[in-house]
Design a protein around this motif. Structure first.
Motif, PDB file in Angstrom:
ATOM      1  N   THR A  61       0.926  -1.287  -0.003  1.00 24.49           N
ATOM      2  CA  THR A  61      -0.063  -0.043   0.035  1.00 24.49           C
ATOM      3  C   THR A  61       0.860   1.094   0.004  1.00 24.49           C
ATOM      4  O   THR A  61       0.284   2.425   0.057  1.00 24.49           O
ATOM      5  CB  THR A  61      -0.824   0.101   1.307  1.00 24.49           C
ATOM      6  OG1 THR A  61      -0.373   0.117   2.353  1.00 24.49           O
ATOM      7  CG2 THR A  61      -1.891  -1.189   1.168  1.00 24.49           C
ATOM      8  N   PHE A  62       2.195   1.210   0.104  1.00 26.39           N
ATOM      9  CA  PHE A  62       3.095   2.334   0.154  1.00 26.39           C
ATOM     10  C   PHE A  62       2.858   3.419  -1.048  1.00 26.39           C
ATOM     11  O   PHE A  62       2.874   4.537  -0.647  1.00 26.39           O
ATOM     12  CB  PHE A  62       4.388   1.790   0.267  1.00 26.39           C
ATOM     13  CG  PHE A  62       5.466   2.794   0.416  1.00 26.39           C
ATOM     14  CD1 PHE A  62       5.526   3.576   1.939  1.00 26.39           C
ATOM     15  CD2 PHE A  62       6.310   3.626  -0.446  1.00 26.39           C
ATOM     16  CE1 PHE A  62       6.348   4.636   1.963  1.00 26.39           C
ATOM     17  CE2 PHE A  62       6.890   4.614  -0.345  1.00 26.39           C
ATOM     18  CZ  PHE A  62       7.094   4.967   0.981  1.00 26.39           C
ATOM     19  N   GLN A  63       2.802   2.784  -2.076  1.00 26.71           N
ATOM     20  CA  GLN A  63       2.844   3.760  -3.257  1.00 26.71           C
ATOM     21  C   GLN A  63       1.721   4.682  -3.324  1.00 26.71           C
ATOM     22  O   GLN A  63       1.534   5.676  -3.887  1.00 26.71           O
ATOM     23  CB  GLN A  63       3.101   3.148  -4.429  1.00 26.71           C
ATOM     24  CG  GLN A  63       4.505   2.264  -4.557  1.00 26.71           C
ATOM     25  CD  GLN A  63       5.647   3.334  -4.432  1.00 26.71           C
ATOM     26  OE1 GLN A  63       5.400   4.243  -4.869  1.00 26.71           O
ATOM     27  NE2 GLN A  63       6.765   2.730  -4.236  1.00 26.71           N
ATOM     28  N   ASP A  83      -1.106   8.492   1.052  1.00 24.04           N
ATOM     29  CA  ASP A  83      -0.922   9.933   1.318  1.00 24.04           C
ATOM     30  C   ASP A  83      -0.018  10.328   2.241  1.00 24.04           C
ATOM     31  O   ASP A  83      -0.377  10.045   3.404  1.00 24.04           O
ATOM     32  CB  ASP A  83      -2.588  10.471   1.092  1.00 24.04           C
ATOM     33  CG  ASP A  83      -2.330  12.096   0.829  1.00 24.04           C
ATOM     34  OD1 ASP A  83      -1.202  12.657   1.130  1.00 24.04           O
ATOM     35  OD2 ASP A  83      -3.554  12.525   1.092  1.00 24.04           O
ATOM     36  N   ALA A  84       1.109  10.780   1.841  1.00 26.66           N
ATOM     37  CA  ALA A  84       2.120  11.238   2.897  1.00 26.66           C
ATOM     38  C   ALA A  84       1.460  12.434   3.794  1.00 26.66           C
ATOM     39  O   ALA A  84       2.149  12.511   4.969  1.00 26.66           O
ATOM     40  CB  ALA A  84       3.299  11.723   2.278  1.00 26.66           C
ATOM     41  N   SER A 139      12.297   2.203   7.303  1.00 23.90           N
ATOM     42  CA  SER A 139      11.645   3.176   8.288  1.00 23.90           C
ATOM     43  C   SER A 139      12.401   4.455   8.561  1.00 23.90           C
ATOM     44  O   SER A 139      13.605   4.563   8.222  1.00 23.90           O
ATOM     45  CB  SER A 139      11.912   2.214   9.644  1.00 23.90           C
ATOM     46  OG  SER A 139      13.244   2.149  10.028  1.00 23.90           O
ATOM     47  N   GLY A 140      11.511   5.368   9.104  1.00 26.82           N
ATOM     48  CA  GLY A 140      12.134   6.536   9.254  1.00 26.82           C
ATOM     49  C   GLY A 140      11.058   7.545   9.516  1.00 26.82           C
ATOM     50  O   GLY A 140       9.956   7.302   9.388  1.00 26.82           O
ATOM     51  N   ARG A 141      11.361   8.925   9.950  1.00 25.13           N
ATOM     52  CA  ARG A 141      10.461   9.872  10.263  1.00 25.13           C
ATOM     53  C   ARG A 141      10.196  10.748   8.943  1.00 25.13           C
ATOM     54  O   ARG A 141       9.504  11.623   9.194  1.00 25.13           O
ATOM     55  CB  ARG A 141      10.907  10.465  11.409  1.00 25.13           C
ATOM     56  CG  ARG A 141      11.152   9.586  12.690  1.00 25.13           C
ATOM     57  CD  ARG A 141      11.181  10.507  13.994  1.00 25.13           C
ATOM     58  NE  ARG A 141      11.725   9.258  15.016  1.00 25.13           N
ATOM     59  CZ  ARG A 141      10.595   8.705  15.773  1.00 25.13           C
ATOM     60  NH1 ARG A 141       9.311   9.149  15.731  1.00 25.13           N
ATOM     61  NH2 ARG A 141      11.071   7.935  16.694  1.00 25.13           N
ATOM     62  N   GLU A 142      10.904  10.924   8.015  1.00 17.50           N
ATOM     63  CA  GLU A 142      10.690  11.732   6.921  1.00 17.50           C
ATOM     64  C   GLU A 142      10.419  10.569   5.735  1.00 17.50           C
ATOM     65  O   GLU A 142      11.029   9.774   5.196  1.00 17.50           O
ATOM     66  CB  GLU A 142      12.218  12.133   6.449  1.00 17.50           C
ATOM     67  CG  GLU A 142      12.730  13.252   7.268  1.00 17.50           C
ATOM     68  CD  GLU A 142      11.988  14.362   7.797  1.00 17.50           C
ATOM     69  OE1 GLU A 142      11.326  14.541   6.903  1.00 17.50           O
ATOM     70  OE2 GLU A 142      12.003  14.833   8.832  1.00 17.50           O
ATOM     71  N   TRP A 143       9.019  11.039   5.150  1.00 17.27           N
ATOM     72  CA  TRP A 143       8.510  10.098   4.171  1.00 17.27           C
ATOM     73  C   TRP A 143       9.731   9.892   2.805  1.00 17.27           C
ATOM     74  O   TRP A 143       9.709   8.816   2.402  1.00 17.27           O
ATOM     75  CB  TRP A 143       7.327  10.832   3.630  1.00 17.27           C
ATOM     76  CG  TRP A 143       6.736  10.068   2.627  1.00 17.27           C
ATOM     77  CD1 TRP A 143       6.845  10.218   1.220  1.00 17.27           C
ATOM     78  CD2 TRP A 143       5.987   9.085   2.848  1.00 17.27           C
ATOM     79  NE1 TRP A 143       5.908   9.206   0.608  1.00 17.27           N
ATOM     80  CE2 TRP A 143       5.289   8.438   1.669  1.00 17.27           C
ATOM     81  CE3 TRP A 143       5.487   8.227   3.923  1.00 17.27           C
ATOM     82  CZ2 TRP A 143       4.299   7.326   1.551  1.00 17.27           C
ATOM     83  CZ3 TRP A 143       4.562   7.128   4.169  1.00 17.27           C
ATOM     84  CH2 TRP A 143       4.072   6.831   2.745  1.00 17.27           C
ATOM     85  N   GLN A 144      10.356  10.907   2.383  1.00 20.67           N
ATOM     86  CA  GLN A 144      11.107  11.068   1.219  1.00 20.67           C
ATOM     87  C   GLN A 144      12.302   9.885   1.593  1.00 20.67           C
ATOM     88  O   GLN A 144      12.862   8.999   0.724  1.00 20.67           O
ATOM     89  CB  GLN A 144      11.875  12.206   1.019  1.00 20.67           C
ATOM     90  CG  GLN A 144      12.540  12.282  -0.398  1.00 20.67           C
ATOM     91  CD  GLN A 144      11.807  11.729  -1.489  1.00 20.67           C
ATOM     92  OE1 GLN A 144      10.682  11.758  -1.885  1.00 20.67           O
ATOM     93  NE2 GLN A 144      12.471  10.776  -2.385  1.00 20.67           N
TER      94      GLN A 144
END
Length: 199
Positions: A76-78, A81-82, A179-184
């Motif tokens: 579902t990642f793509q 909606d960020a 994983s991370g806190r920044e979507w990009q």
């Protein structure tokens, strides 16, 4: 009470063998008049586009997993909606707004004092369905306070990490792939994972 034997005798005679009276319940520890927990503010999952995404919470200061982790299945990642990341933990939005207001240049901030009151006012006006939090705040400060705010005036990095939901992209076995806190940053990790699979 000086020994386990004395305690056992006391339970037998005084409590008629009912050991349950020695156990504490949550309500014995917490005064309901002084503490209330709003589960809607800190949900265990969030529904986005008819899909439920789980949220894990951890109190681990300094650790990567500190705060909230939104679990996003890789399939579902793509389509995710960020901008929804801003809204997954409603209980943190006021603090996030306050941090963002504090990040503004001094010339803007002086029109918004006391900042805590301004944050509460903004909280009443922002809404998940109206887009990214920073975009809404820019519009509110313009319409309500007459301030012209440019994108570079905001500093999202001023929000402490524990108030910025962590994204964990997981496979069908619940293993974390990125994983991370920044979507990009997470998107780049996902791309690397997918290219690795293609090879």
């Amino acid at each position: 009470m000086g020994s386990q034997r004395e305690l056992a005798r006391w339970v037998r005679h005084e409590l008629k063998g009912d050991e349950s009276q020695l156990l504490m319940r949550e309500e014995d520890l917490v005064d309901p008049d002084r503490f209330s927990f709003d589960r809607d503010s800190f949900p265990e999952s969030v529904r986005i586009n008819n899909t439920d995404f789980g949220i894990d919470y951890a109190y681990k200061p300094g650790d990567e997993a500190d705060g909230a982790t939104l679990k996003v299945p890789i399939e579902t990642f793509q389509s995710f909606d960020a901008s929804e990341i801003d809204w997954v933990v409603p209980g943190w939005i006021e603090e996030r707004v306050l941090c963002l207001l504090k990040s503004l240049p001094k010339d803007h901030r002086r029109h918004l004092i006391p900042l805590a009151d301004t944050a509460r006012t903004c909280l009443q006006l922002v809404h998940r369905d109206k887009g990214p939090l920073v975009d809404q705040l820019t519009r509110i400060l313009g319409e309500r306070y007459g301030l012209r705010i440019w994108p570079q005036d905001w500093n999202p990095e001023s929000i402490p990490e524990h108030l910025r939901p962590r994204i964990a992209v997981v496979d069908n076995r619940k293993r974390t792939l990125a994983s991370g806190r920044e979507w990009q940053q997470v998107a780049e990790q996902v791309e690397s994972v997918q290219h690795g699979k293609i090879k």
